[in-house]
Design a protein around this motif. Structure first.
Motif, mmCIF file in Angstrom:
data_model
loop_
_atom_site.group_PDB
_atom_site.id
_atom_site.type_symbol
_atom_site.label_atom_id
_atom_site.label_comp_id
_atom_site.label_asym_id
_atom_site.label_seq_id
_atom_site.Cartn_x
_atom_site.Cartn_y
_atom_site.Cartn_z
ATOM 1 N N VAL A 1 -31.703 9.558 20.715
ATOM 2 C CA VAL A 1 -32.261 10.045 19.455
ATOM 3 C C VAL A 1 -32.362 11.565 19.505
ATOM 4 C CG1 VAL A 1 -34.170 9.875 17.816
ATOM 5 C CG2 VAL A 1 -33.608 7.911 19.254
ATOM 6 N N GLY A 2 -31.653 12.198 18.571
ATOM 7 C CA GLY A 2 -31.678 13.662 18.530
ATOM 8 C C GLY A 2 -31.910 14.129 17.116
ATOM 9 N N GLY A 3 -31.459 15.347 16.829
ATOM 10 C CA GLY A 3 -31.639 15.889 15.491
ATOM 11 C C GLY A 3 -32.735 16.918 15.468
ATOM 12 N N ALA A 4 -33.011 17.396 14.264
ATOM 13 C CA ALA A 4 -33.876 18.561 14.147
ATOM 14 C C ALA A 4 -35.343 18.260 14.418
ATOM 15 C CB ALA A 4 -33.689 19.173 12.766
ATOM 16 N N LYS A 5 -35.869 17.244 13.781
ATOM 17 C CA LYS A 5 -37.328 17.121 13.737
ATOM 18 C C LYS A 5 -37.873 15.794 14.218
ATOM 19 C CE LYS A 5 -37.858 20.287 9.902
ATOM 20 N NZ LYS A 5 -38.166 20.401 8.490
ATOM 21 N N VAL A 6 -39.009 15.845 14.898
ATOM 22 C CA VAL A 6 -39.708 14.626 15.298
ATOM 23 C C VAL A 6 -40.173 13.877 14.053
ATOM 24 C CG1 VAL A 6 -41.685 13.681 16.563
ATOM 25 C CG2 VAL A 6 -40.616 15.772 17.364
ATOM 26 N N GLY B 1 -26.432 9.902 9.564
ATOM 27 C CA GLY B 1 -26.213 11.327 9.344
ATOM 28 C C GLY B 1 -25.381 12.083 10.358
ATOM 29 N N ASP B 2 -26.049 12.997 11.070
ATOM 30 C CA ASP B 2 -25.313 14.004 11.815
ATOM 31 C C ASP B 2 -24.637 13.523 13.080
ATOM 32 O OD1 ASP B 2 -25.242 16.145 10.184
ATOM 33 O OD2 ASP B 2 -27.184 16.927 10.800
ATOM 34 N N SER B 3 -25.082 12.417 13.656
ATOM 35 C CA SER B 3 -24.348 11.926 14.829
ATOM 36 C C SER B 3 -22.997 11.369 14.376
ATOM 37 C CB SER B 3 -25.141 10.879 15.611
ATOM 38 O OG SER B 3 -25.942 10.132 14.766
ATOM 39 N N ASN C 1 -28.388 8.128 17.368
ATOM 40 C CA ASN C 1 -28.771 8.735 16.102
ATOM 41 C C ASN C 1 -29.245 10.176 16.327
ATOM 42 O OD1 ASN C 1 -31.264 9.463 14.315
ATOM 43 N ND2 ASN C 1 -29.946 8.187 13.091
ATOM 44 N N GLY C 2 -28.483 11.126 15.873
ATOM 45 C CA GLY C 2 -28.903 12.537 15.924
ATOM 46 C C GLY C 2 -28.287 13.314 17.077
ATOM 47 N N PRO C 3 -27.816 14.543 16.783
ATOM 48 C CA PRO C 3 -27.148 15.361 17.806
ATOM 49 C C PRO C 3 -28.109 15.932 18.854
ATOM 50 C CG PRO C 3 -27.387 16.611 15.781
ATOM 51 C CD PRO C 3 -27.891 15.230 15.475
ATOM 52 N N MET C 4 -27.541 16.322 19.995
ATOM 53 C CA MET C 4 -28.337 16.855 21.120
ATOM 54 C C MET C 4 -28.633 18.340 20.966
ATOM 55 S SD MET C 4 -28.907 14.359 23.233
ATOM 56 C CE MET C 4 -29.258 13.522 21.700
ATOM 57 N N GLY C 5 -27.895 18.998 20.084
ATOM 58 C CA GLY C 5 -28.086 20.435 19.895
ATOM 59 C C GLY C 5 -27.465 20.853 18.579
ATOM 60 N N VAL C 6 -27.350 22.157 18.399
ATOM 61 C CA VAL C 6 -26.785 22.683 17.157
ATOM 62 C C VAL C 6 -25.260 22.566 17.268
ATOM 63 C CG1 VAL C 6 -26.810 24.629 15.541
ATOM 64 C CG2 VAL C 6 -28.772 24.237 17.037
ATOM 65 N N PHE C 7 -24.773 21.339 17.111
ATOM 66 C CA PHE C 7 -23.364 21.042 17.419
ATOM 67 C C PHE C 7 -22.402 21.679 16.425
ATOM 68 C CE2 PHE C 7 -21.889 18.042 14.179
ATOM 69 C CZ PHE C 7 -23.086 17.838 13.510
ATOM 70 N N GLY D 1 -31.836 17.493 20.941
ATOM 71 C CA GLY D 1 -31.928 18.238 19.680
ATOM 72 C C GLY D 1 -33.227 19.016 19.580
ATOM 73 N N GLY D 2 -33.455 19.528 18.378
ATOM 74 C CA GLY D 2 -34.642 20.358 18.157
ATOM 75 C C GLY D 2 -35.937 19.609 18.444
ATOM 76 N N MET D 3 -35.944 18.296 18.213
ATOM 77 C CA MET D 3 -37.180 17.529 18.388
ATOM 78 C C MET D 3 -37.657 17.493 19.844
ATOM 79 S SD MET D 3 -35.661 13.746 17.636
ATOM 80 C CE MET D 3 -36.898 12.753 18.401
ATOM 81 N N ALA D 4 -36.737 17.756 20.783
ATOM 82 C CA ALA D 4 -37.106 17.711 22.201
ATOM 83 C C ALA D 4 -38.185 18.744 22.525
ATOM 84 C CB ALA D 4 -35.881 17.958 23.072
ATOM 85 N N TYR D 5 -38.213 19.863 21.758
ATOM 86 C CA TYR D 5 -39.141 20.954 22.111
ATOM 87 C C TYR D 5 -40.577 20.648 21.681
ATOM 88 C CZ TYR D 5 -34.613 22.576 23.157
ATOM 89 O OH TYR D 5 -33.359 22.614 23.691
ATOM 90 N N THR D 6 -40.726 19.828 20.666
ATOM 91 C CA THR D 6 -42.085 19.386 20.309
ATOM 92 C C THR D 6 -42.606 18.493 21.437
ATOM 93 O OG1 THR D 6 -41.591 19.529 17.949
ATOM 94 C CG2 THR D 6 -43.459 18.143 18.570
ATOM 95 N N SER E 1 -38.337 28.141 20.172
ATOM 96 C CA SER E 1 -37.625 26.908 19.801
ATOM 97 C C SER E 1 -38.281 26.254 18.595
ATOM 98 C CB SER E 1 -37.679 25.899 20.952
ATOM 99 O OG SER E 1 -37.164 26.459 22.117
ATOM 100 N N LEU E 2 -37.473 25.438 17.920
ATOM 101 C CA LEU E 2 -37.982 24.649 16.798
ATOM 102 C C LEU E 2 -39.157 23.808 17.288
ATOM 103 C CD1 LEU E 2 -36.904 24.110 13.880
ATOM 104 C CD2 LEU E 2 -35.840 22.060 14.790
ATOM 105 N N VAL E 3 -40.250 23.815 16.549
ATOM 106 C CA VAL E 3 -41.393 22.999 16.963
ATOM 107 C C VAL E 3 -42.164 22.555 15.732
ATOM 108 C CG1 VAL E 3 -42.967 24.954 17.250
ATOM 109 C CG2 VAL E 3 -43.380 22.854 18.559
ATOM 110 N N SER F 1 -39.011 13.352 11.203
ATOM 111 C CA SER F 1 -38.109 12.443 10.490
ATOM 112 C C SER F 1 -37.666 11.269 11.378
ATOM 113 C CB SER F 1 -36.882 13.200 9.977
ATOM 114 O OG SER F 1 -36.184 13.766 11.058
ATOM 115 N N LYS F 2 -38.076 11.279 12.647
ATOM 116 C CA LYS F 2 -37.610 10.211 13.550
ATOM 117 C C LYS F 2 -38.763 9.375 14.127
ATOM 118 C CE LYS F 2 -33.409 11.508 13.004
ATOM 119 N NZ LYS F 2 -32.352 12.178 13.709
ATOM 120 N N ILE F 3 -40.002 9.672 13.712
ATOM 121 C CA ILE F 3 -41.144 8.963 14.305
ATOM 122 C C ILE F 3 -41.045 7.459 14.140
ATOM 123 C CG2 ILE F 3 -43.629 8.525 14.095
ATOM 124 C CD1 ILE F 3 -43.860 11.326 13.109
#
Ligand code: AMP
Length: 397
Positions: A195-200, A355-357, A318-324, A221-226, A238-240, A202-204
């Protein structure tokens, strides 16, 4: 429930909700990607081959109020004829007298395409009278539009009420349902969700649902930093989502209780600007310097994630690991995509959904090397969240 594979279509008129919401060239209005038209063919073919005729209905784009030439389905008729190898009759309305005359005259083996359903606001509002009128085009109803199965629109859900004995899924929806149930319900373990993508945020719901179903969850993805911040890490610029730190902690605690292995990226490729040309360095995800932001998972994490994926029997991504989208920050996503392909070659079942994956796997030209790439972005997400989709429920009821 009726099954399209065994249903007798002889002499019947099948009203099929397809997803022909295809991209058109802005100037010539020709179809620029015919994937959805091709995907609709197996269902249409089943009906025609068994002696039936077909009335197709779909939406296209987002007309504001009433008909708009740029959203007319007339633009896709030639491409449909090319893909199907059949003549496609078209009517410039979906419920006018002309439209009903055309469907009444339809002979076995013939195809009729109705005009964009969203030229009527009644489609999106799920208007019962509109659905009833549409239902008069056929003796049976097939829903094959997975992309809109999460909407309770007139043609996707309400219309089913008018075919209590003659409603069914098309082959495309059948494949989507089968694929997701292979992942969530009838899986072979180990089951790994990526599970990746920008935000936690939208994936909770997906994460909460998956915790009850899988062995491993790989977060990127960005959600990893939260998540990294929730664990006390320092994450620079980082995105948080600070509002979701507590949620991230709860997800981690819940996973622990349920013995689900959550992997977070140990290292990160950080950049000093959100740009492909930015300076970059590999850092520990818990120690990202001020002025730097996490843009992709690091080499070590790529290796760990790839190992876990390659040893899995069932995979959901579901969702990319970075800004692919940026060449310099696509490596983590590509490494994950290649690991999914490798696992699939070894016999694992792999589903890429949402989506993005899907955009990523297409970008790397690997979509033919995984088990299934979902055609429904929002619909797939809601399915993964464990929600009941109105378009699917209406057929099952
Ligand atoms: P989603 O639609 O939530 O799956 O998010 C996909 C988007 O997340 C893509 O456009 C990615 O560029 C973006 N994304 C992935 N990783 C990061 C990151 N580390 N920082 C910012 N955006 C990211």
């Amino acid at each position: 429930m009726n099954d399209i594979a065994t249903f007798d279509f002889s002499g019947k008129k099948a009203l099929i909700r397809v997803d022909f919401n295809v991209p058109l060239d802005k100037e010539t209005f020709s179809v620029t990607d015919n994937t959805r038209i091709k995907a609709a063919w197996p269902t249409i073919q089943q009906v025609l081959d068994k002696g039936g005729s077909v009335v197709l209905m779909s939406h296209l784009g987002r007309p504001k109020s009433g008909p708009e030439d740029r959203f007319s389905l007339k633009h896709i008729v030639a491409e449909c004829e090319r893909v199907f190898g059949h003549e496609v009759n078209f009517v410039s309305d979906s419920i006018s007298e002309d439209a009903f005359e055309a469907s009444a005259k339809l002979q076995p083996g013939q195809i009729l395409l109705l005009e964009n359903l969203r030229f009527y606001p009644h489609e999106k509002s799920g208007d019962r009278d509109f659905a009833k009128k549409l239902s008069q085009h056929g003796n049976l109803y097939i829903n094959d539009a997975f992309g809109t199965a999460h909407r309770a629109h007139a043609s996707t859900a309400v219309i089913s009420d008018f075919f209590p004995e003659a409603k069914m899924f098309g082959t495309l929806i059948n494949k989507e349902i089968e694929s997701i149930s292979k992942v969530l319900d009838h899986n072979q373990s180990p089951v790994t969700a990526i599970v990746g993508g920008a935000k936690v945020s939208s994936k909770i719901e997906i994460l909460e649902n998956l915790i009850n179903k899988v062995d491993n969850i790989l977060i990127g993805g960005g959600m990893a930093y939260t998540f990294a911040k929730a664990q006390g890490g320092v994450i620079g610029n980082s995105l948080v989502e600070d509002d979701y730190i507590e949620t991230a902690k709860e997800i981690l605690a819940n996973a622990k209780t349920k013995n689900v292995n959550i992997l977070l990226p140990e290292d990160t490729i950080a950049a000093n600007a959100f740009s492909n040309d930015a300076e970059k360095q590999i850092v520990n995800t818990a120690e990202i310097p001020d002025g730097w932001m996490g843009m992709d998972i690091g080499e070590k994490s790529m290796g760990e994630y790839a190992d876990c994926i390659e040893n899995s029997k069932t995979i959901l991504w579901n969702g990319p690991m970075g800004v692919f989208e940026m060449a310099n920050f696509q490596h983590g996503t590509k490494k994950v995509a290649l690991a999914v392909v490798k696992a699939t070659q070894k016999g694992a079942f792999s589903l890429i959904g949402g989506g993005d994956s899907v955009a990523a796997i297409n970008k790397f030209e690997l979509s033919n090397h995984v088990s299934h790439v979902s055609t429904g972005g929002g619909a797939m997400l809601e399915y993964l969240e464990g929600k009941e989709l109105p378009g699917i429920k209406a057929i099952l009821d």
